[in-house]
Design an enzyme around this catalytic site. Sequence first.
Site, mmCIF file in Angstrom:
data_model
loop_
_atom_site.group_PDB
_atom_site.id
_atom_site.type_symbol
_atom_site.label_atom_id
_atom_site.label_comp_id
_atom_site.label_asym_id
_atom_site.label_seq_id
_atom_site.Cartn_x
_atom_site.Cartn_y
_atom_site.Cartn_z
ATOM 1 N N GLY A 102 -14.593 -5.710 12.122
ATOM 2 C CA GLY A 102 -14.146 -4.874 11.159
ATOM 3 C C GLY A 102 -14.908 -5.430 9.561
ATOM 4 O O GLY A 102 -14.540 -4.901 8.366
ATOM 5 N N LYS A 128 0.807 -1.245 0.177
ATOM 6 C CA LYS A 128 -0.160 -0.088 -0.240
ATOM 7 C C LYS A 128 0.866 1.373 0.011
ATOM 8 O O LYS A 128 0.405 2.475 -0.441
ATOM 9 C CB LYS A 128 -1.023 -0.099 1.348
ATOM 10 C CG LYS A 128 -2.061 -0.943 1.112
ATOM 11 C CD LYS A 128 -3.196 -0.893 2.140
ATOM 12 C CE LYS A 128 -4.105 -1.907 2.194
ATOM 13 N NZ LYS A 128 -4.986 -1.749 3.383
#
Length: 297
Positions: free
Chosen positions: A256, A75
């Site tokens: 989540g 990322k």
Amino acid sequence: MSIDNRVSGRTKIVGLIGNPVEHSISPQFQNTLSKIMGVDLIYIPCKVDKNNIEKATEGLRALNLTGFNVTVPFKQLVMRYIDEISDDALLFGAVNTVKNINGKLYGYNTDADGFMRSFKEETSEGFHNKKVALIGAGGAARSIGIKIAMEKASRISIINRTRSKALEIADIINSNFGNIAECCSFEELRNADVIKNYDIIINTTSVGMFPDIEGCPFEIPIKFSENQIIYDIIYNPKKTRLLMEAEKCGCKALNGLGMLLYQGILAFEIWTGLNVTEKAIKQLFNLFKYGSVQQDL
Ligand code: ATR
């Protein structure tokens, strides 16, 4: 035997680059979403060797993919190889979604917005004027912490095993949004008088994630008060030890999965330019959050 019409010469392709990718539910999620929305798009997993991220990015451009998701461990690294990065993604320090427009690659980050949308939808609350304890100081904590500051939380206490990393995030928040962030230790938080001051407690560490399902970032038992909201960004297991403790104390306890699903929905919207309908979102949550797929996570 009938002809398989799922992919034609016109089908648009998006992919996921990461390593590993085998555990990811994004291919099933995105392909289901395309089907529900009636879009001719397929999503494929691409496991990329850590030395090949530049070649992979160029390859996706050369193959004219519509876009791709980026996951661990790329990322941050991928940011070097894309052409234009959104202001938010620059601040978050990470890109998880790339769109290819006529050979130019645009980078975005939908993780923090995915978290925020999930939090608001699932709790009917926001962060304005709220006191927040943020556990962890990795990539997820950075983007979530900054997003919470954007939403005008009144205080953000960052608690991390490695204090220097918590300090780094607090500095970024304080220099961009005024003096609202600080570092705090696990010992301080163990004090019932301290922990009860927080409206919202968010775990972004991997403590408690499969296979470490007995792990908990706090020492058990924990004295939460019932008006507190505890959000654990872990989704496997769907109920971590932290969330079990929170439920025992009568708190709102969220995993989540909502964040995972909404970051995917937002990426799909970036690639297609469409708004995913409420009806489609409901269907997706029924399948992936409450339905059978989650058993396989
Ligand atoms: P992500 O991108 O998901 O945030 P990451 O950047 O690897 O992942 O961050 C993982 C977080 O979990 C970090 O805050 C890490 O603490 P350190 O900064 O001290 O490494 C935290 N973490 C992981 N294992 C932990 C453990 N056993 N105890 C406490 N914290 C842990």
